[in-house]
Design a protein around this motif. Sequence first.
Motif, PDB file in Angstrom:
ATOM      1  N   LYS A  65       6.365  -6.510 -37.063  1.00  0.00           N
ATOM      2  CA  LYS A  65       5.544  -7.102 -38.111  1.00  0.00           C
ATOM      3  C   LYS A  65       4.827  -8.339 -37.578  1.00  0.00           C
ATOM      4  N   THR A  66       3.507  -8.301 -37.638  1.00  0.00           N
ATOM      5  CA  THR A  66       2.671  -9.348 -37.059  1.00  0.00           C
ATOM      6  C   THR A  66       1.773  -9.936 -38.127  1.00  0.00           C
ATOM      7  N   VAL A  67       1.764 -11.252 -38.234  1.00  0.00           N
ATOM      8  CA  VAL A  67       0.924 -11.953 -39.197  1.00  0.00           C
ATOM      9  C   VAL A  67      -0.059 -12.833 -38.445  1.00  0.00           C
ATOM     10  N   ASP A  68      -1.340 -12.663 -38.747  1.00  0.00           N
ATOM     11  CA  ASP A  68      -2.352 -13.583 -38.216  1.00  0.00           C
ATOM     12  C   ASP A  68      -2.708 -14.545 -39.338  1.00  0.00           C
ATOM     13  N   LEU A  69      -2.172 -15.747 -39.253  1.00  0.00           N
ATOM     14  CA  LEU A  69      -2.356 -16.763 -40.284  1.00  0.00           C
ATOM     15  C   LEU A  69      -3.731 -17.406 -40.148  1.00  0.00           C
ATOM     16  N   PRO A 122       8.890 -13.246 -47.004  1.00  0.00           N
ATOM     17  CA  PRO A 122      10.331 -13.519 -47.062  1.00  0.00           C
ATOM     18  C   PRO A 122      10.827 -14.243 -45.810  1.00  0.00           C
ATOM     19  N   ASP A 123      11.979 -14.860 -45.948  1.00  0.00           N
ATOM     20  CA  ASP A 123      12.633 -15.482 -44.798  1.00  0.00           C
ATOM     21  C   ASP A 123      12.883 -14.434 -43.708  1.00  0.00           C
ATOM     22  N   ALA A 124      12.740 -14.870 -42.458  1.00  0.00           N
ATOM     23  CA  ALA A 124      13.130 -14.056 -41.297  1.00  0.00           C
ATOM     24  C   ALA A 124      12.589 -12.627 -41.375  1.00  0.00           C
ATOM     25  N   SER A 125      11.294 -12.505 -41.664  1.00  0.00           N
ATOM     26  CA  SER A 125      10.704 -11.179 -41.863  1.00  0.00           C
ATOM     27  C   SER A 125       9.599 -10.835 -40.869  1.00  0.00           C
ATOM     28  N   VAL A 151       9.669 -17.991 -41.748  1.00  0.00           N
ATOM     29  CA  VAL A 151       9.388 -16.559 -41.909  1.00  0.00           C
ATOM     30  C   VAL A 151       9.619 -15.765 -40.626  1.00  0.00           C
ATOM     31  N   LEU A 152       9.756 -16.439 -39.489  1.00  0.00           N
ATOM     32  CA  LEU A 152      10.017 -15.710 -38.249  1.00  0.00           C
ATOM     33  C   LEU A 152      11.448 -15.197 -38.205  1.00  0.00           C
ATOM     34  N   GLY A 239       5.891 -20.853 -28.992  1.00  0.00           N
ATOM     35  CA  GLY A 239       7.234 -21.227 -29.420  1.00  0.00           C
ATOM     36  C   GLY A 239       7.942 -20.024 -30.002  1.00  0.00           C
ATOM     37  N   SER A 240       9.226 -20.164 -30.240  1.00  0.00           N
ATOM     38  CA  SER A 240       9.990 -19.057 -30.830  1.00  0.00           C
ATOM     39  C   SER A 240      11.103 -19.613 -31.701  1.00  0.00           C
ATOM     40  N   ARG A 241      11.595 -18.756 -32.575  1.00  0.00           N
ATOM     41  CA  ARG A 241      12.755 -19.119 -33.394  1.00  0.00           C
ATOM     42  C   ARG A 241      14.000 -18.689 -32.638  1.00  0.00           C
ATOM     43  N   ALA A 242      14.943 -19.580 -32.551  1.00  0.00           N
ATOM     44  CA  ALA A 242      16.154 -19.309 -31.773  1.00  0.00           C
ATOM     45  C   ALA A 242      16.924 -18.131 -32.349  1.00  0.00           C
ATOM     46  N   HIS A 243      17.585 -17.390 -31.473  1.00  0.00           N
ATOM     47  CA  HIS A 243      18.493 -16.324 -31.915  1.00  0.00           C
ATOM     48  C   HIS A 243      19.705 -16.946 -32.588  1.00  0.00           C
ATOM     49  N   GLU A 244      20.182 -16.293 -33.617  1.00  0.00           N
ATOM     50  CA  GLU A 244      21.373 -16.793 -34.293  1.00  0.00           C
ATOM     51  C   GLU A 244      22.609 -16.474 -33.482  1.00  0.00           C
ATOM     52  N   ASN A 245      23.560 -17.387 -33.513  1.00  0.00           N
ATOM     53  CA  ASN A 245      24.822 -17.180 -32.770  1.00  0.00           C
ATOM     54  C   ASN A 245      25.746 -16.210 -33.509  1.00  0.00           C
TER      55      ASN A 245
END
Length: 245
Positions: A65-69, A122-125, A151-152, A239-245
Motif C-alpha cells: 500500500k503506497t500513499v503519495d501525500l 488507519p494506524d500502521a496501514s 500510518v506507516l 526514513g522508516s518506522r522501526a520494526h516492533e520488538n
Amino acid sequence: MTQEHDINHSFGREAVNQEQRRERIRTVFTAVAPRYDLMNDLMSMGIHRLWKRKLARRVAGVHGKTVDLAGGTGDVARLLRSPQRQVIVCDPSQAMMQVGQQRPGMQGIEWLVGEAEQLPLPDASVDLLTVSFGLRNATHVEQALTEIHRVLKPGGRFVCLEFSQPAFWLAPFYNLYSFLVIPRLGALVAREPIAYQYLVESIRRFPNQKGFAALMLQAGFKDVRWENLSFGIAALHFGSRAHEN
C-alpha cells in the motif's frame, strides 16, 4: 523566532494566523491547478521530472500500500504505480486531483481528500508514503510528520522530495532566479503572480537538509538520511518506522 513559528504563521512575507494560512494555501492551489504541471516544467526547466523519477527508482523495491501525500495531479503516483502496489493520491485540493483524474494513464490510482496533519488512514496501514514539494505547505510540519509515522507499518518507508539549501556557490544565482523569474512566469503563464511569490517564499522558510532530518528524528523515524539533487536545490529525505520488538 523559532522555525516552527516562522512556518506556521506566515504566508509568503505576510504574517497570518494558522487558519488564514490554511485557507490561503487552498485558494492558491485551486487557482493554479489547471496550469500547475506546466508551471513546474517551466520553473525547473523540466528538471523536477528527473527528480521525481529518481524518487521512484529509490523505492522500486518497496511494495504494498503506497500513499503519495500532497500528490496533486498524480504525476508521481503514475511513476509509483506497479502490479505490486496499491497507489493512493492523498491531497487536500480537490481541484488539483480533478485535473489529474481527467488525464490518460491514471487507471488503477485511487484518490483521497485529506490533509497531512490529519491523515484519513488507519494506524500502521501503509507500506510506503511519499510526498513531493508538498510538506512545506502543511500548517504544522511536525504534526504532519507524526501523522506520517503513525500510518506507516513497522518497517514502512517514508520519502520526501523537497526544495532545500543549495551549495553556497549556487545560492546567489538560485535566489535571483527564484525571486525575479518565477513570479514573472507565474504572472505570464498561470496568471497568478502572488501564488508563485508564496511558493518561492515557502521554500525559503522550510528547514534545510539538516533541519528537516532533525524533525524526522524527533517524530520517531529511523534510518534518517538525505540525498542532495542538483547541488542541493532539492533533496530526497529518507526514513522508516522501526520494526516492533
